[in-house]
Enzyme design. Structure first.
Site, PDB file in Angstrom:
ATOM      1  N   CYS A 137       0.828  -1.203   0.000  1.00 53.86           N
ATOM      2  CA  CYS A 137       0.000   0.000   0.000  1.00 53.86           C
ATOM      3  C   CYS A 137       0.865   1.256   0.000  1.00 53.86           C
ATOM      4  O   CYS A 137       0.528   2.258  -0.647  1.00 53.86           O
ATOM      5  CB  CYS A 137      -0.927   0.018   1.211  1.00 53.86           C
ATOM      6  SG  CYS A 137      -2.323  -1.129   1.127  1.00 53.86           S
ATOM      7  N   CYS A 221      -8.054  -3.171  -3.909  1.00 52.09           N
ATOM      8  CA  CYS A 221      -7.277  -3.947  -4.870  1.00 52.09           C
ATOM      9  C   CYS A 221      -7.722  -5.410  -4.834  1.00 52.09           C
ATOM     10  O   CYS A 221      -8.078  -5.940  -3.776  1.00 52.09           O
ATOM     11  CB  CYS A 221      -5.789  -3.837  -4.562  1.00 52.09           C
ATOM     12  SG  CYS A 221      -5.113  -2.182  -4.810  1.00 52.09           S
ATOM     13  N   CYS A 224      -6.386  -8.158  -2.245  1.00 55.12           N
ATOM     14  CA  CYS A 224      -6.634  -7.908  -0.822  1.00 55.12           C
ATOM     15  C   CYS A 224      -8.099  -7.602  -0.517  1.00 55.12           C
ATOM     16  O   CYS A 224      -8.415  -7.045   0.529  1.00 55.12           O
ATOM     17  CB  CYS A 224      -5.748  -6.763  -0.339  1.00 55.12           C
ATOM     18  SG  CYS A 224      -3.975  -7.096  -0.485  1.00 55.12           S
ATOM     19  N   CYS A 247      -5.499   1.538   4.269  1.00 57.97           N
ATOM     20  CA  CYS A 247      -4.353   1.378   3.374  1.00 57.97           C
ATOM     21  C   CYS A 247      -3.182   2.265   3.760  1.00 57.97           C
ATOM     22  O   CYS A 247      -2.062   2.044   3.303  1.00 57.97           O
ATOM     23  CB  CYS A 247      -4.764   1.671   1.935  1.00 57.97           C
ATOM     24  SG  CYS A 247      -5.273   3.379   1.659  1.00 57.97           S
TER      25      CYS A 247
END
Length: 258
Positions: A137, A221, A224, A247
């Site tokens: 991240c 994303c 994840c 994040c």
């Protein structure tokens, strides 16, 4: 062009912004008091049209409920930059949804990408998410956004209190603690509940993210993000199995200014 004003109504100049933090905790407190009881639309019109917060941008993931905030802001000023972090790990559905909303709402999209040198040095395999999601991240979201935000005095976010316990007590206005610039972080829909979001989507016939129907109420994303069972925290599908709830763009420990 009329000069930017601070919350006391006095002109703000780029020289003073460069020499000192743009806003303080006291400013955030005053703004929260100033707009107490005001509707989201009234607050947005005042902040955007009266220049109370200087140069503005929206930070959007084009996730499950992003259409609401983007429509609200576009209805006041479509020229405001919409910053999108293209991490290289998004669902294809998210990218298609982004393009659909940009066209539908006439958004001023600005795509931010990770530094190629950072990727080559720290995530050459592209698998850092699998063993160090915080590091992934940082490379793909936090650093690109930090570079972009030096150009802005305030950002709008789509955070809502019902999404998770870490967002339950956030105010409309707070100070971004990621650096010392004194940037405002504005949360226009922080006090909206799920029924208000749904009603707004229906009223304005806004398109839905295609993954919502597949059990993804919060979408990040693809590696994840997992599906969420009925009744679970909407963000419980993010980084499942890791002690991680944000994040890094939004810090879970940030305290609101009340």
């Amino acid at each position: 062009m009329k000069p930017e004003l601070n919350i006391t109504g006095e002109p703000r100049t780029r020289d003073t912004i460069d020499l000192a933090p743009r806003f303080s905790e006291h400013d955030a407190l005053r703004l929260n008091r100033m707009f107490r009881g005001a509707s989201t639309q009234e607050m947005l019109e005042a902040v955007i049209r009266d220049g109370l917060a200087g140069d503005l941008a929206v930070v959007s993931s084009f996730g499950a409920e992003s259409a609401v905030l983007l429509h609200l802001i576009a209805s006041v000023d479509r020229s405001i930059p919409v910053l999108f972090l293209d991490t290289g790990k998004h669902f294809p559905e998210t990218l298609a949804y982004r393009d659909l909303l940009v066209e539908r709402l006439g958004l001023n999209l600005v795509v931010l990408t990770p530094d190629p040198d950072d990727l080559a040095k720290k995530d050459e395999s592209g698998l850092r998410w699998s063993y160090d999601p915080d590091g992934c991240c940082d490379i793909r979201k936090v650093r690109p956004l930090e570079k972009a935000l030096v150009n802005y005095d305030a950002t709008f976010t789509g955070r809502k209190s019902f999404q998770s316990s870490t967002r339950a007590n956030l105010p409309r206005f707070e100070i971004d603690t990621s650096d010392a610039q004194g940037r405002l972080k504005i949360n226009p829909v922080i006090d909206w509940d799920a029924s208000q979001i749904e009603a707004y989507l229906i009223q304005h016939d806004l398109p839905r993210h295609p993954l919502i129907a597949q059990g993804y109420p919060s979408i990040g994303c693809s590696p994840c993000t997992s599906q969420v069972a009925p009744g679970e925290d909407p963000r419980s599908g993010r980084w499942k199995g890791w002690d991680k709830t944000e994040c890094g763009i939004h810090k879970p420990g940030e305290e609101p200014f009340l």
